[in-house]
Scaffold this active site. Structure first.
Site, short mmCIF file in Angstrom:
data_model
loop_
_atom_site.label_atom_id
_atom_site.label_comp_id
_atom_site.label_asym_id
_atom_site.label_seq_id
_atom_site.Cartn_x
_atom_site.Cartn_y
_atom_site.Cartn_z
N ARG A 113 -0.22 -10.40 45.37
CA ARG A 113 0.70 -9.37 45.85
C ARG A 113 1.85 -9.99 46.64
NH1 ARG A 113 -0.41 -4.14 46.04
NH2 ARG A 113 0.68 -3.91 48.02
N GLN A 114 3.01 -9.35 46.53
CA GLN A 114 4.19 -9.69 47.33
C GLN A 114 4.59 -11.16 47.20
OE1 GLN A 114 3.68 -8.31 51.35
NE2 GLN A 114 3.48 -6.16 50.75
N SER A 120 3.92 -5.58 39.69
CA SER A 120 4.00 -4.15 39.35
C SER A 120 4.47 -3.95 37.91
CB SER A 120 4.94 -3.41 40.31
OG SER A 120 4.42 -3.40 41.62
N ASP A 165 13.02 -9.21 34.87
CA ASP A 165 11.56 -9.34 34.86
C ASP A 165 10.95 -8.62 33.66
OD1 ASP A 165 12.34 -10.30 37.28
OD2 ASP A 165 11.25 -8.85 38.49
#
Length: 351
Positions: A113-114, A120, A165
């Site tokens: 994450r992050q 996502s 992305d």
């Protein structure tokens, strides 16, 4: 019929973040991390929460607050719901008939994450592939359009991002992208050129276990660009030009010049966004790589860094030691080859 698809994390290799500003970029799919989505036919349409990422049961209020502080409020359920909505509306607008039948969607992911590795959008991309196959409409939705659908699903949720992305997650492999205003206005998407992944030299991924949120980085620069700030516009144009130079450099295998291009990409980002927006931890990852002579830049908006060691194995050993001492994780990058079908590849718009 059970349908399952994987979508991989991505590395924004050159030109980011100019993709948000009608620029150019080069990215590749990162085999080290991925998200998978499974679609099973069912009586009712069900979006299944992930037992870890969509946690709603906690050991205590301390556990709940700690979880929200470190992981945020949102898991993948909202992403799956959003792509279902965007996919359905697109099919309605294009008069694409969908067969009847419900399904259960579930997902899993190992993308940290992050870290600016597009975790996502990987979930959304994998889900879109499941929907295309479940409804048997893959041939009716062009490859170039699919990244737009993924981005639109994220926009539904207030996620600020560019097409870069989503393009590389749809295409796989190494992709050069031109997002010029002319192309975007005329076609509704950029022009995307798959490249041979073997053109890339050995690369390394550096990331931190608890990075800052990558989503805040675009904030002030975006408004300054809209306001016509000459410094931002000229700098962003130079960043876009680095992707174009990078394409030539890779084709010629001029890796000495690649070092300069990668470093310049980060330096321009730092000048535009400022140290406060980038975050001390993110900057430190780049500085640790550069301390041993490696080229380094963000993979996305922060949280992870792509590094290149032109000095070979001995320099890699120095990088390993420097990262270990700084508390960063270092992995050798593995690149996913393009997974476009022969028919899809032939249908692409070319220069």
């Amino acid at each position: 019929m059970v349908v399952e698809h994987k979508s991989y994390a991505r590395v924004g290799f050159l030109g980011n973040p100019s993709d948000v500003y009608f620029g150019r970029a080069m990215s590749f799919s990162l085999a080290n991390f991925w998200a998978s989505v499974q679609l099973r036919p069912s009586d009712q349409l069900l979006i299944q929460p992930h037992p870890t990422h969509d946690l709603v049961s906690f050991q205590s209020i301390h556990h709940l607050v700690h979880r929200l502080d470190t992981e945020g409020y949102y898991g993948g359920v909202r992403l799956l719901m959003a792509i279902c909505k965007v996919f359905y509306k697109h099919c309605q607008e294009k008069n694409i008939e969908l067969n009847k039948g419900n399904f259960t969607l579930s997902y899993d992911t190992n993308i940290p994450r992050q870290t600016g590795l597009s975790g996502s959008s990987a979930i959304v991309c994998a889900a879109l592939n499941c929907l295309l196959d479940f409804y048997n409409v893959r041939h009716l939705i062009k490859v170039e359009i699919r990244p737009n659908l993924i981005l639109n699903a994220e926009k539904e949720l207030g996620i600020v991002a560019g097409l870069q992305d989503r393009v590389v997650q749809v295409y796989g492999g190494l992709v050069y992208m031109d997002f010029s205003r002319e192309n975007m206005d005329k076609l509704g998407h950029g022009i995307y050129m798959p490249m041979d992944v073997n053109l890339l030299p050995p690369l390394f991924l550096i990331y931190a276990e608890n990075p800052s949120d990558s989503g805040k980085v675009h904030s002030t620069v975006s408004q300054r660009w809209l306001d016509g700030d000459e410094f931002i516009i000229s700098s962003m144009n130079e960043v876009a030009g680095l992707a174009e130079k990078g394409k030539t450099v890779l084709l010629e295998k001029n890796y000495k010049e690649l070092v300069n291009i990668m470093n310049r990409n980060f330096d321009l980002r730092r000048q535009m966004f400022g140290d406060k927006a980038l975050g001390a931890l993110n900057i430190k990852m780049v500085e640790v790589a550069r301390s041993v002579g490696a080229a380094a830049k963000f993979t996305g908006s922060g949280g992870a860094v792509v590094a290149f060691c032109p000095g070979g194995p001995s320099q890699v050993s120095l990088l390993e030691s420097a990262c270990k001492e700084a508390g960063f994780t270092l992995q050798k990058i593995s690149v996913v080859p393009s997974f476009l079908s022969e028919e899809e590849s032939k249908s692409l718009i070319t220069y």
